[in-house]
Design an enzyme around this catalytic site. Sequence first.
Site, mmCIF file in Angstrom:
data_model
loop_
_atom_site.group_PDB
_atom_site.id
_atom_site.type_symbol
_atom_site.label_atom_id
_atom_site.label_comp_id
_atom_site.label_asym_id
_atom_site.label_seq_id
_atom_site.Cartn_x
_atom_site.Cartn_y
_atom_site.Cartn_z
ATOM 1 N N CYS A 17 0.836 -1.189 0.000
ATOM 2 C CA CYS A 17 0.000 0.000 0.000
ATOM 3 C C CYS A 17 0.874 1.244 0.000
ATOM 4 O O CYS A 17 2.091 1.155 0.023
ATOM 5 C CB CYS A 17 -0.917 0.021 1.219
ATOM 6 S SG CYS A 17 -0.007 0.274 2.742
ATOM 7 N N CYS A 20 3.651 1.653 2.378
ATOM 8 C CA CYS A 20 4.884 0.921 2.065
ATOM 9 C C CYS A 20 5.747 1.738 1.111
ATOM 10 O O CYS A 20 6.939 1.929 1.347
ATOM 11 C CB CYS A 20 4.582 -0.407 1.379
ATOM 12 S SG CYS A 20 3.517 -1.489 2.314
ATOM 13 N N ASP A 435 6.674 25.985 -34.190
ATOM 14 C CA ASP A 435 7.771 26.350 -35.070
ATOM 15 C C ASP A 435 7.224 26.210 -36.499
ATOM 16 O O ASP A 435 6.338 25.408 -36.733
ATOM 17 C CB ASP A 435 8.915 25.357 -34.820
ATOM 18 C CG ASP A 435 10.103 25.623 -35.709
ATOM 19 O OD1 ASP A 435 10.467 26.801 -35.859
ATOM 20 O OD2 ASP A 435 10.658 24.659 -36.258
HETATM 21 P P1 ADP Z 1 13.265 28.308 -39.110
HETATM 22 O O1 ADP Z 1 12.840 29.115 -37.942
HETATM 23 O O2 ADP Z 1 12.239 28.344 -40.178
HETATM 24 O O3 ADP Z 1 13.701 26.928 -38.739
HETATM 25 P P2 ADP Z 1 16.058 29.180 -39.393
HETATM 26 O O4 ADP Z 1 16.223 29.959 -38.145
HETATM 27 O O5 ADP Z 1 16.763 27.889 -39.487
HETATM 28 O O6 ADP Z 1 14.526 29.041 -39.812
HETATM 29 O O7 ADP Z 1 16.574 30.097 -40.604
HETATM 30 C C1 ADP Z 1 16.065 31.399 -40.817
HETATM 31 C C2 ADP Z 1 16.383 31.905 -42.184
HETATM 32 O O8 ADP Z 1 17.798 32.007 -42.382
HETATM 33 C C3 ADP Z 1 15.906 31.042 -43.317
HETATM 34 O O9 ADP Z 1 14.570 31.333 -43.671
HETATM 35 C C4 ADP Z 1 16.861 31.408 -44.437
HETATM 36 O O10 ADP Z 1 16.450 32.616 -45.049
HETATM 37 C C5 ADP Z 1 18.153 31.700 -43.729
HETATM 38 N N1 ADP Z 1 19.011 30.498 -43.717
HETATM 39 C C6 ADP Z 1 19.364 29.759 -42.656
HETATM 40 N N2 ADP Z 1 20.200 28.756 -43.009
HETATM 41 C C7 ADP Z 1 20.368 28.844 -44.360
HETATM 42 C C8 ADP Z 1 21.113 28.106 -45.345
HETATM 43 N N3 ADP Z 1 21.835 27.034 -45.028
HETATM 44 N N4 ADP Z 1 21.028 28.515 -46.616
HETATM 45 C C9 ADP Z 1 20.304 29.568 -46.947
HETATM 46 N N5 ADP Z 1 19.602 30.319 -46.102
HETATM 47 C C10 ADP Z 1 19.629 29.983 -44.816
HETATM 48 MG MG MG Z 2 13.533 25.022 -37.750
#
Ligand code: ADP
Ligand code: MG
Length: 745
Positions: A17, A20, A435
């Site tokens: 119980c 315990c 997200d």
């Molecule tokens: P989310 O919040 O959609 O996950 P991120 O924070 O990863 O987006 O990226 C934000 C923005 O930065 C993207 O929308 C893009 O414009 C730019 N970005 C990030 N990483 C890359 C990459 N590897 N090549 C080109 N653009 C990038």
């Molecule tokens: Mg993301």
Amino acid sequence: MDKRTETVILRIEGMTCAACSGRVEKVTSKLKGVVSSSVNLASEKATIVYDPTLIKLPQIKVAVSKAGYKAVDISGDDKCSADKIEDKFRSLRVKLIIASAFCMPLLYISMGHMIGLPLPSILHMEHHPLAFAIVQAALTLPIVAVGWRFYYVGFRAIFMRSPNMDSLIAMGTSAALIYSFYSLYSIAHGASAMEAHLYFESAAVIITLILLGKTLEARSKGKTSDAIKKLMSLTPKTAVIVRGGREVSIPAAEVAAGDLVLIRPGDKFPVDGVIVEGTTSVDEQMLTGESIPADKKIGDNVFAACINQNGSIVYRATKVGVETALAQIIKLVEQAQGSKAPIARLADTVSGYFVPFVFLIALIAFAGWMIYTGDIAFSLSVFISVMVIACPCALGLATPTAIMVATGRAAQLGILVKSGAALETAHTIDCVVLDKTGTVTQGKPDVCDVIAAEWCTKDELLKIAASAEKGSEHPLARAIAAYAENAGTKLYSSSDFAALPGHGILAKVDGMSVLIGNGRVMDDNAIAVGQLEIERERLSVDGKTAVYVAVDNKVVGIIALADVIRPDSAEAVRQLIKTGIEVIMLTGDNSATAAAIAKQAGITSVIAEVLPQDKANEIKKLQSQGRKVAMVGDGINDAPALAQADVGIAIGSGTDIAIDSADIVLIGGGLSSVPTALRLSDAAMRNIKQNLFWAFGYNVVGIPIAAGILHIFGGPLLNPMIGAAAMSLSSVSVLTNALRLRRFR
Ligand code: ADP
Ligand code: MG
């Protein structure tokens, strides 16, 4: 958590119980070096966090056994707790059958005459009182023998100064038995009218009824772990491996990492591994929730319990036994089932003080009635009633059973809840932050437009961009690389890759310095975007993500990517809003793109252009406004935000359960599981509250009646046997109520 501590889960045997489990928790947490200890009565497991430099595991076990219980390791090949409960159920059922077989004639002899049932004259109460008494004693002893554990555990607990529910039963029925034997002795020595002072049947019925309650309880407990049993039954029992060129069939548990396993169409994979020969498609629904089989070729991963469809393949085992993704899921669900929700603490504290308190009440009631009536038989029956009705076991089961059933049911629905606390918190959520990429959208962007500036060709633009992006794991980068590969583009050599989180990337490609990213990163580097700004704007309004490509500080074009929203996103958002929850989308993407996607999903509040490291701060801001926030993300770059939220929900597959920052992992991907998870939490909490109400309310009402409060005013008194029946029923009703959660949709 502190790096130096270790966590161990032990099975605790001998608990009956909440007093315990409370006792075990107390003695273990008092040990020097033990950081925390949580004991779950329903799963019979203790989760102990300790510092191995201060205390060793055997010392913890010794402390548990000194308290009168047994701590056992739970190892990989150990019989699962579900099987243990099944064994317990079987042995209890045998005991119950034996006890009932003796109890029936006993009841007939002792009470049948009251309702005019015929009895052989040799057993006549007044003419042959000694025979009447001896036969009853003879029928009672086997029942006491069958119920010896109550006495053994109960009295030992009293000597250990931590009385539990068995102590109440042991004391109550012993009082009845001793008094009855005293009466029998008196009858044998010619005392008259003592035959009315026999309480054998009370003791017998109490033991039988408690056995009945325990049997039903064990059966329900077995059902609470159904979900786990189903998960475990997913792996096949045998495997065919290739050894020295020959095929041998061995038990699946004996497959070792490195073995080559042969799989034919229709077979289930016994362990995780990598394909070395052949192609096939695999039904991975139990891990990913994806109903369409995934195509697999050499070098691809396959997972235990998934079902092979059409091809014959050979694969090399990489993860076996407790390491497979499935085993990890099972472990996680078991841990969650064994973990304690904060609300359980209340019940535990109460039941810890309960048993001694009941002893006291029973003694006071006995003494009071003794003084008042001078009738020892009457006072004794009050004493017994109080003892048997007050057992706090229903109280101790109220929370853990509901949590076990709810987390098990959740797992079946593809929702892995990692702890009881997460399950409890989820029902308080009033704000869900989503997200964008991979959560609201599918997270699989595709290149849809390539717009080159006048001084550059489309092919060249793509070639430069793909060469730079091939070093990045970002979904956008992978989409660009994949698009170039499909177009048959030959890439440049690249070097000096650097990711600029939330902005883009920087790399050296064939001697050029290449920058790819959003408007902000171009601004930061003082790169003029010129007329392309208008193009970017147009693409964004369509919900596309457009990134600039700059070579040696000069923009050479735009690549736009489309990431469609998940088919169930809009419906999930609608359901959340309907239940009064605010839905907010959080993204690092451009505001115009974000607004377009939000519109498609039916989301009205958007926080855009947030750097990855600032996402957690946005959550904090909402919390400081008094909101209870759930963050839903993919768990990779959202980890800090998931950890900051009151409940972090990761969307992933069964292979992502290791995502530490998430409290809940949704396998099978869609957002539609978010409202389901929140509703399940609601249902579980409502269920727990009902359980507590029934368990507690019932003790509160039962004890005073048993003590004879109503009787003082000429009202009814509780017969000890009715008390025992009611007590057993209360645990059974709590369990039955918890089991309703199995049908949650
Ligand atoms: P989310 O919040 O959609 O996950 P991120 O924070 O990863 O987006 O990226 C934000 C923005 O930065 C993207 O929308 C893009 O414009 C730019 N970005 C990030 N990483 C890359 C990459 N590897 N090549 C080109 N653009 C990038
Ligand atoms: Mg993301």
